[in-house]
Design a protein around this motif. Structure first.
Motif, PDB file in Angstrom:
ATOM      1  N   LEU A  78      -6.822 -33.193 -12.760  1.00 54.88           N
ATOM      2  CA  LEU A  78      -6.966 -32.456 -11.499  1.00 54.88           C
ATOM      3  C   LEU A  78      -7.529 -31.328 -11.203  1.00 54.88           C
ATOM      4  N   SER A  79      -7.755 -30.315 -12.482  1.00 52.96           N
ATOM      5  CA  SER A  79      -8.302 -29.080 -12.416  1.00 52.96           C
ATOM      6  C   SER A  79      -9.814 -29.377 -12.635  1.00 52.96           C
ATOM      7  N   ILE A  80     -10.354 -30.332 -13.082  1.00 55.44           N
ATOM      8  CA  ILE A  80     -11.661 -30.538 -13.418  1.00 55.44           C
ATOM      9  C   ILE A  80     -12.575 -30.398 -11.818  1.00 55.44           C
ATOM     10  N   ARG A  81     -13.484 -29.221 -12.005  1.00 57.28           N
ATOM     11  CA  ARG A  81     -14.348 -28.984 -10.720  1.00 57.28           C
ATOM     12  C   ARG A  81     -15.558 -29.405 -10.923  1.00 57.28           C
ATOM     13  N   SER A  82     -16.013 -29.424 -12.398  1.00 60.83           N
ATOM     14  CA  SER A  82     -17.387 -30.055 -12.591  1.00 60.83           C
ATOM     15  C   SER A  82     -17.268 -30.373 -14.146  1.00 60.83           C
ATOM     16  N   PHE A  83     -18.411 -30.858 -14.330  1.00 64.17           N
ATOM     17  CA  PHE A  83     -18.583 -31.468 -15.792  1.00 64.17           C
ATOM     18  C   PHE A  83     -20.023 -30.717 -16.513  1.00 64.17           C
ATOM     19  N   ILE A  84     -19.812 -30.411 -17.614  1.00 62.76           N
ATOM     20  CA  ILE A  84     -21.352 -29.890 -18.147  1.00 62.76           C
ATOM     21  C   ILE A  84     -21.884 -31.022 -19.066  1.00 62.76           C
ATOM     22  N   VAL A  85     -22.997 -31.324 -18.695  1.00 59.36           N
ATOM     23  CA  VAL A  85     -23.675 -32.274 -19.592  1.00 59.36           C
ATOM     24  C   VAL A  85     -24.812 -31.731 -20.063  1.00 59.36           C
ATOM     25  N   ASP A  86     -25.051 -31.834 -21.456  1.00 68.35           N
ATOM     26  CA  ASP A  86     -26.248 -31.453 -22.104  1.00 68.35           C
ATOM     27  C   ASP A  86     -27.454 -31.978 -21.449  1.00 68.35           C
ATOM     28  N   GLY A  87     -28.428 -30.959 -20.949  1.00 69.42           N
ATOM     29  CA  GLY A  87     -29.705 -31.431 -20.338  1.00 69.42           C
ATOM     30  C   GLY A  87     -30.619 -32.480 -21.094  1.00 69.42           C
ATOM     31  N   CYS A  88     -30.292 -32.568 -22.163  1.00 77.24           N
ATOM     32  CA  CYS A  88     -30.980 -33.690 -23.052  1.00 77.24           C
ATOM     33  C   CYS A  88     -30.347 -34.813 -23.342  1.00 77.24           C
ATOM     34  N   SER A  89     -29.293 -35.381 -22.465  1.00 74.28           N
ATOM     35  CA  SER A  89     -28.516 -36.380 -22.558  1.00 74.28           C
ATOM     36  C   SER A  89     -29.357 -37.559 -21.981  1.00 74.28           C
ATOM     37  N   LYS A  90     -29.543 -38.660 -22.860  1.00 76.78           N
ATOM     38  CA  LYS A  90     -30.032 -39.976 -22.319  1.00 76.78           C
ATOM     39  C   LYS A  90     -29.191 -40.850 -21.505  1.00 76.78           C
ATOM     40  N   SER A  91     -27.831 -40.480 -21.553  1.00 80.91           N
ATOM     41  CA  SER A  91     -26.968 -41.252 -20.981  1.00 80.91           C
ATOM     42  C   SER A  91     -26.204 -40.962 -19.490  1.00 80.91           C
ATOM     43  N   PHE A  92     -26.179 -39.518 -19.508  1.00 77.87           N
ATOM     44  CA  PHE A  92     -25.266 -38.886 -18.226  1.00 77.87           C
ATOM     45  C   PHE A  92     -25.810 -37.816 -17.823  1.00 77.87           C
ATOM     46  N   SER A  93     -25.613 -37.220 -16.536  1.00 73.99           N
ATOM     47  CA  SER A  93     -26.252 -36.255 -15.998  1.00 73.99           C
ATOM     48  C   SER A  93     -24.906 -35.783 -14.967  1.00 73.99           C
ATOM     49  N   CYS A  94     -25.142 -34.713 -14.263  1.00 72.56           N
ATOM     50  CA  CYS A  94     -24.202 -34.206 -13.246  1.00 72.56           C
ATOM     51  C   CYS A  94     -24.974 -33.947 -11.804  1.00 72.56           C
ATOM     52  N   ILE A  95     -24.249 -34.456 -10.875  1.00 69.56           N
ATOM     53  CA  ILE A  95     -24.733 -33.777  -9.466  1.00 69.56           C
ATOM     54  C   ILE A  95     -23.524 -32.973  -8.999  1.00 69.56           C
TER      55      ILE A  95
ATOM     56  N   PRO B 182     -19.979 -32.160  -8.670  1.00 69.80           N
ATOM     57  CA  PRO B 182     -18.721 -32.349  -9.397  1.00 69.80           C
ATOM     58  C   PRO B 182     -18.763 -33.821 -10.239  1.00 69.80           C
ATOM     59  N   ALA B 183     -20.050 -34.441  -9.756  1.00 65.21           N
ATOM     60  CA  ALA B 183     -19.889 -35.717 -10.012  1.00 65.21           C
ATOM     61  C   ALA B 183     -20.694 -36.082 -11.405  1.00 65.21           C
ATOM     62  N   LEU B 184     -20.129 -36.794 -12.331  1.00 55.35           N
ATOM     63  CA  LEU B 184     -20.687 -37.324 -13.541  1.00 55.35           C
ATOM     64  C   LEU B 184     -21.259 -38.673 -13.456  1.00 55.35           C
ATOM     65  N   ILE B 185     -22.541 -38.749 -13.583  1.00 54.40           N
ATOM     66  CA  ILE B 185     -23.093 -40.139 -13.457  1.00 54.40           C
ATOM     67  C   ILE B 185     -23.900 -40.404 -14.550  1.00 54.40           C
ATOM     68  N   LYS B 186     -24.233 -41.910 -14.426  1.00 51.43           N
ATOM     69  CA  LYS B 186     -25.108 -42.383 -15.496  1.00 51.43           C
ATOM     70  C   LYS B 186     -26.483 -41.877 -15.324  1.00 51.43           C
ATOM     71  N   THR B 187     -27.386 -41.596 -16.338  1.00 52.14           N
ATOM     72  CA  THR B 187     -28.628 -40.920 -16.158  1.00 52.14           C
ATOM     73  C   THR B 187     -29.471 -42.074 -15.150  1.00 52.14           C
ATOM     74  N   ASP B 188     -29.332 -43.269 -15.168  1.00 60.42           N
ATOM     75  CA  ASP B 188     -30.178 -44.110 -14.312  1.00 60.42           C
ATOM     76  C   ASP B 188     -29.845 -44.035 -12.953  1.00 60.42           C
ATOM     77  N   GLY B 189     -28.624 -43.209 -12.752  1.00 60.99           N
ATOM     78  CA  GLY B 189     -28.314 -42.768 -11.277  1.00 60.99           C
ATOM     79  C   GLY B 189     -27.472 -44.133 -10.613  1.00 60.99           C
ATOM     80  N   SER B 190     -27.160 -45.166 -11.026  1.00 61.13           N
ATOM     81  CA  SER B 190     -26.556 -46.352 -10.742  1.00 61.13           C
ATOM     82  C   SER B 190     -25.312 -46.296 -10.734  1.00 61.13           C
ATOM     83  N   THR B 191     -24.411 -45.443 -11.570  1.00 64.12           N
ATOM     84  CA  THR B 191     -22.914 -45.596 -11.537  1.00 64.12           C
ATOM     85  C   THR B 191     -22.526 -44.065 -11.373  1.00 64.12           C
ATOM     86  N   LEU B 192     -21.513 -43.860 -10.533  1.00 64.96           N
ATOM     87  CA  LEU B 192     -20.782 -42.765 -10.716  1.00 64.96           C
ATOM     88  C   LEU B 192     -19.625 -42.864 -11.709  1.00 64.96           C
ATOM     89  N   VAL B 193     -19.501 -42.177 -12.699  1.00 63.73           N
ATOM     90  CA  VAL B 193     -18.580 -42.281 -13.784  1.00 63.73           C
ATOM     91  C   VAL B 193     -17.213 -41.608 -13.455  1.00 63.73           C
TER      92      VAL B 193
END
Length: 161
Positions: free
Chosen positions: A110-127, A129-140
């Motif tokens: 309940l305290s997570i306001r955002s995720f920090i994803v390494d910019g070089c990640s091939k699998s995940f990114s952030c928009i 407070p959303a953590l999503i798969k890099t291909d943009g298809s799935t909200l993780v």
């Protein structure tokens, strides 16, 4: 014991321990088993080794006071419900080496306001407070601590994990 490094924490190894507050895991450890620390309600901090590759399903589920677990570079898999119910975590950093995050891995945090994803990640990114798969298809995962009164999902999201 015999000088051989511990490679895995067994499933349920410390589950339900309500006295431990801090854990420092040894270098050489590669896997934390399913439910290894589940329900350790007083656990506040865990130091994970650089050799860690996988965190099992529900490994830290219900560790409601856990506020920090620095995920090391080299980590590849975060199991389903791994940190579920860790209500004090606020901004988990996802290393670029993580390839898989299981369902509800950060559910009920309940305290997570955002995720920090390494910019070089091939699998995940952030928009936001959303953590999503890099291909943009799935909200993780969505940062449950986000105080927005609306959730605006990008149009390209096809599924919610």
């Amino acid at each position: 014991m015999d000088g051989t490094p511990t490679r895995e924490i067994a499933p349920n190894a410390y589950a339900g321990n309500t006295t431990v507050k801090e854990i420092i895991l040894p270098e050489g450890l590669e896997r934390i088993g399913d439910r290894a620390f589940e329900g350790c309600s007083e656990l506040r901090e865990i130091v994970l080794p650089s050799t860690l590759k996988a965190i099992g399903d529900s490994a830290f589920e219900g560790c409601s006071r856990l506020w920090e677990a620095i995920l090391p570079e080299g980590l590849r898999c975060i199991g389903s419900s791994a940190f579920r119910g860790c209500m004090r975590m606020d901004s988990p950093r996802i290393p670029k080496t993580v390839e898989r995050i299981g369902d509800r891995a950060f559910g009920g945090c309940l305290s997570i306001r955002s995720f920090i994803v390494d910019g070089c990640s091939k699998s995940f990114s952030c928009i936001g407070p959303a953590l999503i798969k890099t291909d943009g298809s799935t909200l993780v995962c969505w940062g449950a601590g986000d105080q927005s009164d609306r959730i605006g999902l990008p149009e390209f999201i096809e599924s919610i994990s």
